[in-house]
Scaffold this motif. Structure first.
Motif, PDB file in Angstrom:
ATOM      1  N   UNK A 195      58.948  57.408  77.000  1.00  0.00           N
ATOM      2  CA  UNK A 195      59.608  57.192  75.714  1.00  0.00           C
ATOM      3  C   UNK A 195      60.361  55.872  75.745  1.00  0.00           C
ATOM      4  N   UNK A 196      60.479  55.249  74.574  1.00  0.00           N
ATOM      5  CA  UNK A 196      61.269  54.010  74.483  1.00  0.00           C
ATOM      6  C   UNK A 196      62.695  54.292  74.037  1.00  0.00           C
ATOM      7  N   UNK A 197      63.031  55.570  73.799  1.00  0.00           N
ATOM      8  CA  UNK A 197      64.373  55.982  73.359  1.00  0.00           C
ATOM      9  C   UNK A 197      64.801  55.299  72.066  1.00  0.00           C
ATOM     10  N   UNK A 198      63.830  54.787  71.312  1.00  0.00           N
ATOM     11  CA  UNK A 198      64.162  54.118  70.063  1.00  0.00           C
ATOM     12  C   UNK A 198      64.721  52.722  70.226  1.00  0.00           C
ATOM     13  N   UNK A 199      64.652  52.190  71.441  1.00  0.00           N
ATOM     14  CA  UNK A 199      65.172  50.847  71.716  1.00  0.00           C
ATOM     15  C   UNK A 199      64.124  49.801  71.324  1.00  0.00           C
ATOM     16  N   UNK A 200      64.515  48.861  70.488  1.00  0.00           N
ATOM     17  CA  UNK A 200      63.577  47.892  69.931  1.00  0.00           C
ATOM     18  C   UNK A 200      62.897  47.054  71.011  1.00  0.00           C
ATOM     19  N   UNK A 201      63.640  46.663  72.050  1.00  0.00           N
ATOM     20  CA  UNK A 201      63.036  45.756  73.038  1.00  0.00           C
ATOM     21  C   UNK A 201      61.903  46.432  73.798  1.00  0.00           C
ATOM     22  N   UNK A 202      61.978  47.742  73.973  1.00  0.00           N
ATOM     23  CA  UNK A 202      60.884  48.455  74.630  1.00  0.00           C
ATOM     24  C   UNK A 202      59.757  48.740  73.639  1.00  0.00           C
ATOM     25  N   UNK A 203      60.100  49.133  72.436  1.00  0.00           N
ATOM     26  CA  UNK A 203      59.092  49.420  71.418  1.00  0.00           C
ATOM     27  C   UNK A 203      58.266  48.171  71.114  1.00  0.00           C
ATOM     28  N   UNK A 205      57.658  45.705  73.017  1.00  0.00           N
ATOM     29  CA  UNK A 205      56.827  45.335  74.169  1.00  0.00           C
ATOM     30  C   UNK A 205      55.767  46.386  74.474  1.00  0.00           C
ATOM     31  N   UNK A 206      55.743  47.483  73.701  1.00  0.00           N
ATOM     32  CA  UNK A 206      54.816  48.568  73.989  1.00  0.00           C
ATOM     33  C   UNK A 206      55.119  49.229  75.320  1.00  0.00           C
ATOM     34  N   UNK A 207      56.395  49.237  75.675  1.00  0.00           N
ATOM     35  CA  UNK A 207      56.828  49.699  76.988  1.00  0.00           C
ATOM     36  C   UNK A 207      57.617  51.002  76.854  1.00  0.00           C
ATOM     37  N   UNK A 208      57.843  51.642  77.985  1.00  0.00           N
ATOM     38  CA  UNK A 208      58.677  52.840  78.031  1.00  0.00           C
ATOM     39  C   UNK A 208      59.979  52.522  78.742  1.00  0.00           C
ATOM     40  N   UNK A 209      61.053  53.152  78.304  1.00  0.00           N
ATOM     41  CA  UNK A 209      62.338  53.021  78.980  1.00  0.00           C
ATOM     42  C   UNK A 209      62.522  54.124  80.010  1.00  0.00           C
ATOM     43  N   UNK A 210      61.886  55.256  79.761  1.00  0.00           N
ATOM     44  CA  UNK A 210      61.846  56.363  80.716  1.00  0.00           C
ATOM     45  C   UNK A 210      60.402  56.837  80.821  1.00  0.00           C
ATOM     46  N   UNK A 211      59.925  57.031  82.037  1.00  0.00           N
ATOM     47  CA  UNK A 211      58.529  57.423  82.223  1.00  0.00           C
ATOM     48  C   UNK A 211      58.396  58.386  83.390  1.00  0.00           C
ATOM     49  N   UNK A 212      57.405  59.255  83.294  1.00  0.00           N
ATOM     50  CA  UNK A 212      57.058  60.160  84.377  1.00  0.00           C
ATOM     51  C   UNK A 212      55.546  60.090  84.594  1.00  0.00           C
ATOM     52  N   UNK A 213      55.155  60.065  85.853  1.00  0.00           N
ATOM     53  CA  UNK A 213      53.743  59.920  86.191  1.00  0.00           C
ATOM     54  C   UNK A 213      53.337  60.999  87.173  1.00  0.00           C
ATOM     55  N   UNK A 227      60.950  57.582  86.547  1.00  0.00           N
ATOM     56  CA  UNK A 227      61.612  56.284  86.397  1.00  0.00           C
ATOM     57  C   UNK A 227      62.377  56.216  85.086  1.00  0.00           C
ATOM     58  N   UNK A 228      63.490  55.504  85.096  1.00  0.00           N
ATOM     59  CA  UNK A 228      64.200  55.213  83.857  1.00  0.00           C
ATOM     60  C   UNK A 228      64.986  53.921  84.004  1.00  0.00           C
ATOM     61  N   UNK A 229      65.196  53.274  82.870  1.00  0.00           N
ATOM     62  CA  UNK A 229      66.050  52.087  82.822  1.00  0.00           C
ATOM     63  C   UNK A 229      67.496  52.460  82.497  1.00  0.00           C
ATOM     64  N   UNK A 230      67.765  53.738  82.238  1.00  0.00           N
ATOM     65  CA  UNK A 230      69.096  54.166  81.818  1.00  0.00           C
ATOM     66  C   UNK A 230      69.597  55.284  82.728  1.00  0.00           C
ATOM     67  N   UNK A 231      70.360  54.927  83.732  1.00  0.00           N
ATOM     68  CA  UNK A 231      70.958  55.926  84.616  1.00  0.00           C
ATOM     69  C   UNK A 231      72.380  55.464  84.925  1.00  0.00           C
TER      70      UNK A 231
END
Length: 336
Positions: A195-203, A205-213, A227-231
């Motif tokens: 998910x990009x958590x609604x953050x424009x810079x991730x959206x 870039x087509x990127x995720x701010x939090x991801x699970x693989x 992984x997450x960018x917000x911890x």
């Protein structure tokens, strides 16, 4: 007699590597360069290193080995130039921006005897290494699940996000490398969500701010990467390896950035880890010490270009899986 090493690229990690190398017993002289002359001069003055104007000059400076910490688009070109000059290479990940480009570099190096080591420093962390040794010794029995976590305390700047290639190529690759290394098997399928958590810079870039693989290995072992960018509590980097006979963990030290709400348990005591270079200072030092051994001919690279390209395929598969919303097989990614 010690080695003369060059460091190309003096950003955050390059300057850190230069300082680490300046304190290693096996290094007699350091040559440094960056595309910003003032940065080159400042690092050289601080460390007593020899400043040169550019990468070409660094490779021509009579060095015994080179550490490449320049921006990702320059990695492939610099690796090939150093190998052509017969100079052993340490390069920060990745080999190139895409898995296909990395594969092409590896193909061009196929007949070379010049050693190339890629920078996946967790392999040198004592706890991660102990987990690896426990698996290799058969202490855990058959593996069921390996969990690897990397959580940053805050996101990087928007410009970095836009140029990073996405969370899987920029962040998750460290987890992909360590679980592949510890399991000792190849991944056959990847399923990622985020998910990009609604953050424009991730959206944007087509990127995720939090991801699970979810990684499925060829022997049925499962890998779970978070992984997450917000911890906000700190830099969280941990590993769990679960087997039929035993379980081991790494990264559960007193600096683990978690708040334990068990009233009868004071672990962890803190302070919490807040930066990857602080968390892995000893691992970075061990990694570069190992590279000096490679330069001296007394060791082989701990993480090869072949290892790094396999990790790149995992990142590519995870990126496609997130975009398409389906599991992606590694063999299908390789064929594209």
């Amino acid at each position: 007699m010690g080695a003369t090493l060059a460091v190309i690229g003096l950003g955050r990690i390059g300057a850190f590597h230069a300082e680490t190398l300046s304190g290693l017993a096996g290094v007699d002289e350091l040559v440094v360069t960056d595309e910003r002359p003032e940065v080159t001069a400042a690092v050289a003055d601080k460390l007593g290193a020899r400043a040169v104007p550019d990468a070409r000059a660094a490779l021509a400076a009579g060095v015994d080995g080179v550490v490449i910490a320049a921006a990702t688009p320059a990695h492939a070109r610099l690796i090939l130039a150093a190998v052509e000059a017969g100079i052993p290479v340490f390069c920060e990940k990745p080999i190139a921006f895409t898995a296909a480009e990395s594969r092409d570099v590896v193909a061009r190096l196929a007949n070379s005897t010049v050693p190339v080591q890629i920078g996946y420093n967790r392999r040198f962390d004592p706890a991660y290494l102990a987990a690896y040794d426990a698996v290799r010794a058969g202490e855990l029995g058959r593996l069921s699940t390996v969990r690897s976590t990397t959580m940053d305390p805050a996101p990087p700047p928007p410009a970095y996000v836009a140029a990073s290639g996405g969370i899987f190529r920029d962040c998750s690759v460290h987890d992909f490398d360590i679980v592949r290394w510890i399991v000792g098997r190849e991944v056959v399928e990847v399923y990622a969500t985020g998910t990009d958590h609604g953050e424009a810079m991730f959206a944007e870039a087509g990127d995720a701010a939090t991801a699970h693989t979810l990684l499925t290995f060829d022997d049925g072992t499962l890998g779970v990467v978070s992984n997450t960018r917000y911890n906000g509590r700190g830099y969280d980097c941990r590993l769990e390896v679960h087997g039929f006979h035993d379980t081991v963990v790494a990264g559960w030290d007193q600096g683990a950035p978690v708040r334990n709400v068990d009233p009868d348990n004071e672990f962890p005591a803190g302070p919490a880890h807040h930066f990857f270079m602080d968390r892995f200072t000893d691992a970075f030092r061990a990694e570069l010490t190992a590279f000096v051994d490679v330069v001296n001919g007394s060791a082989a690279p701990a993480c090869t270009v072949a290892d790094a390209v396999e990790v790149a395929w995992l990142a590519e598969a995870a990126t496609q899986s997130l975009q398409r919303g389906i599991p992606v097989r590694i063999e299908d990614v390789r064929s594209l």
